[in-house]
Write an enzyme that holds these catalytic residues in place. Structure first.
Site, PDB file in Angstrom:
ATOM      1  N   ASP A 124       0.860  -1.190   0.000  1.00 35.12           N
ATOM      2  CA  ASP A 124       0.000   0.000   0.000  1.00 35.12           C
ATOM      3  C   ASP A 124       0.905   1.252   0.000  1.00 35.12           C
ATOM      4  O   ASP A 124       2.124   1.152   0.164  1.00 35.12           O
ATOM      5  CB  ASP A 124      -0.895  -0.087   1.252  1.00 35.12           C
ATOM      6  CG  ASP A 124      -2.174   0.704   1.107  1.00 35.12           C
ATOM      7  OD1 ASP A 124      -2.453   1.212   0.014  1.00 35.12           O
ATOM      8  OD2 ASP A 124      -2.921   0.813   2.112  1.00 35.12           O
ATOM      9  N   HIS A 125       0.268   2.421  -0.122  1.00 36.56           N
ATOM     10  CA  HIS A 125       0.955   3.731  -0.141  1.00 36.56           C
ATOM     11  C   HIS A 125       2.447   3.793   0.162  1.00 36.56           C
ATOM     12  O   HIS A 125       2.860   3.738   1.324  1.00 36.56           O
ATOM     13  CB  HIS A 125       0.328   4.637   0.920  1.00 36.56           C
ATOM     14  CG  HIS A 125      -1.082   4.991   0.652  1.00 36.56           C
ATOM     15  ND1 HIS A 125      -1.455   6.042  -0.135  1.00 36.56           N
ATOM     16  CD2 HIS A 125      -2.230   4.413   1.076  1.00 36.56           C
ATOM     17  CE1 HIS A 125      -2.764   6.106  -0.181  1.00 36.56           C
ATOM     18  NE2 HIS A 125      -3.268   5.130   0.538  1.00 36.56           N
TER      19      HIS A 125
ATOM     20  N   GLY B 174      -9.425   6.787   7.335  1.00 41.51           N
ATOM     21  CA  GLY B 174      -9.714   6.947   8.763  1.00 41.51           C
ATOM     22  C   GLY B 174     -11.206   6.909   9.053  1.00 41.51           C
ATOM     23  O   GLY B 174     -11.991   6.373   8.276  1.00 41.51           O
TER      24      GLY B 174
ATOM     25  N   SER C  95     -13.518   2.400   4.875  1.00 44.26           N
ATOM     26  CA  SER C  95     -14.178   2.143   6.161  1.00 44.26           C
ATOM     27  C   SER C  95     -15.275   3.172   6.391  1.00 44.26           C
ATOM     28  O   SER C  95     -14.995   4.351   6.526  1.00 44.26           O
ATOM     29  CB  SER C  95     -13.167   2.242   7.312  1.00 44.26           C
ATOM     30  OG  SER C  95     -12.097   1.361   7.096  1.00 44.26           O
TER      31      SER C  95
ATOM     32  N   ASN D 235     -10.204  -0.617  -0.957  1.00 47.58           N
ATOM     33  CA  ASN D 235      -9.278  -0.801   0.175  1.00 47.58           C
ATOM     34  C   ASN D 235      -9.961  -0.621   1.523  1.00 47.58           C
ATOM     35  O   ASN D 235     -10.646   0.389   1.733  1.00 47.58           O
ATOM     36  CB  ASN D 235      -8.161   0.240   0.110  1.00 47.58           C
ATOM     37  CG  ASN D 235      -7.156  -0.050  -0.982  1.00 47.58           C
ATOM     38  OD1 ASN D 235      -7.392  -0.876  -1.852  1.00 47.58           O
ATOM     39  ND2 ASN D 235      -6.033   0.636  -0.932  1.00 47.58           N
ATOM     40  N   VAL D 236      -9.743  -1.563   2.410  1.00 47.84           N
ATOM     41  CA  VAL D 236     -10.290  -1.468   3.762  1.00 47.84           C
ATOM     42  C   VAL D 236      -9.143  -1.575   4.762  1.00 47.84           C
ATOM     43  O   VAL D 236      -8.387  -2.552   4.734  1.00 47.84           O
ATOM     44  CB  VAL D 236     -11.309  -2.591   4.025  1.00 47.84           C
ATOM     45  CG1 VAL D 236     -11.842  -2.501   5.452  1.00 47.84           C
ATOM     46  CG2 VAL D 236     -12.457  -2.520   3.029  1.00 47.84           C
TER      47      VAL D 236
ATOM     48  N   THR E 197      -8.904   0.930   8.237  1.00 49.66           N
ATOM     49  CA  THR E 197      -9.266   1.407   9.583  1.00 49.66           C
ATOM     50  C   THR E 197     -10.243   0.498  10.329  1.00 49.66           C
ATOM     51  O   THR E 197      -9.985   0.111  11.469  1.00 49.66           O
ATOM     52  CB  THR E 197      -9.861   2.830   9.489  1.00 49.66           C
ATOM     53  OG1 THR E 197      -8.886   3.648   8.847  1.00 49.66           O
ATOM     54  CG2 THR E 197     -10.160   3.398  10.855  1.00 49.66           C
TER      55      THR E 197
ATOM     56  N   HIS F 184      -9.951   4.141  -2.151  1.00 42.64           N
ATOM     57  CA  HIS F 184      -9.332   4.079  -0.813  1.00 42.64           C
ATOM     58  C   HIS F 184     -10.306   4.656   0.212  1.00 42.64           C
ATOM     59  O   HIS F 184     -11.287   5.278  -0.142  1.00 42.64           O
ATOM     60  CB  HIS F 184      -8.039   4.907  -0.793  1.00 42.64           C
ATOM     61  CG  HIS F 184      -6.893   4.252  -1.487  1.00 42.64           C
ATOM     62  ND1 HIS F 184      -5.682   4.051  -0.885  1.00 42.64           N
ATOM     63  CD2 HIS F 184      -6.768   3.746  -2.740  1.00 42.64           C
ATOM     64  CE1 HIS F 184      -4.859   3.458  -1.728  1.00 42.64           C
ATOM     65  NE2 HIS F 184      -5.493   3.261  -2.869  1.00 42.64           N
TER      66      HIS F 184
HETATM   67 ZN   LIG Z   1      -5.153   4.626   0.967  1.00 40.19          ZN
END
Ligand SMILES: [Zn+2]
Length: 281
Positions: A85-86, A182, A212, A231-232, A234, A209
């Protein structure tokens, strides 16, 4: 089976007009739970490592993590992908590729468009030599705590996305359409019209992204409009840590600390069974 390329999983998601789900994991409890539920539901899944969990928080190391996921993948029939990821650091990305990551994200979203194109292109050119897939980010998916999801200046533009994809040759691109990383203060509202425009202007899988807390109804629509990777992070981490806390409180009386992993994995797997229903493959 062996790990499956993330680009191949995204291609299948695109064909099925849905999205694959990618979960951030730090360790075996989380990764095992994801792989076990994916196998149970016969759905492909992607496991991601967030670099800070390795180089800042010391949860794992790159080669160790890649080896763990490879080993888990080999024990099941369902396709498992592995993704870094990132990262905004070219050298770190190369280190991850050498350590066994077959898919990476170069996040140049903090840079100017021209600089983002340059760094993404540089990563793509090298990664291709290793048969590695590359995800980039265009526009900026910021942080929910700052209400970045409402800042239209950070949103991805369709014409820019077309130029970006053409010039970089990237395999997938994360778009900013109203999600953020977040915990959201207010329920987010995805800009689905913009997503349609970006999808028409590009021909590669799009990535969402900040997954959550976005309502399922919005996600289901987004998945039919070009989002093929979701993408999950948090909410999965939150549940993991809450489950450990819960177990510790419960076991004070029983005095048995050995069952903690099983207890936590069960909690995670119940959550994952629900979450993975969003993926219609
Ligand atoms: Zn992300």
């Amino acid at each position: 089976m062996a790990l499956v390329k993330v680009s191949e999983i995204l291609r299948r998601a695109d064909e099925a007009n849905t999205s694959a789900i990618a979960f951030n994991c730090t360790d075996y409890n989380m990764s095992y739970s994801v792989v076990a539920v994916a196998e149970e539901l016969k759905k492909p899944v992607i496991i991601m490592l967030y670099p800070e969990h390795s180089h800042l928080n010391n949860c794992t190391q790159l080669a160790g993590f890649a080896g763990m996921i490879r080993e888990l993948a080999e024990q099941v029939e369902t396709p498992i992908g592995l993704h870094l990821d990132h990262s905004s650091d070219y050298n770190y990305i190369m280190k991850a590729i050498r350590a066994g990551f077959p898919s990476v994200m170069i996040d140049g979203s903090m840079l100017s468009l021209e600089e983002n194109i340059l760094i993404t292109k540089k990563v793509v050119e090298t990664a291709k030599n290793f048969g590695c897939d590359v995800e980039a980010e265009l526009g900026r998916v910021g942080f929910a705590a700052n209400s970045d999801q409402d800042n239209l200046d950070m949103y991805t533009r369709a014409d820019v996305a077309a130029k970006f994809c053409k010039e970089t040759g990237v395999d997938s691109v994360a778009v900013a359409i109203g999600s953020a990383h977040g915990v959201y203060i207010e329920t987010p509202k995805l800009d689905l019209k913009r997503l349609d425009e970006i999808n028409s202007a590009t021909d590669i899988p799009l990535v969402l992204h900040g997954g959550s807390g976005i309502p399922a109804e919005q996600l289901e629509i987004a998945f039919t409009k070009g989002i093929n990777k979701f993408n999950v992070g948090t909410e999965f981490f939150q549940l993991y840590y809450d489950s450990i806390k819960e177990y510790c409180e419960e076991c004070k009386e029983k005095g048995n600390v050995f069952d903690m992993p099983k207890y936590v994995q069960n909690k995670l797997m119940n959550y994952l069974r629900e979450k993975m229903k969003l993926c219609k493959m």
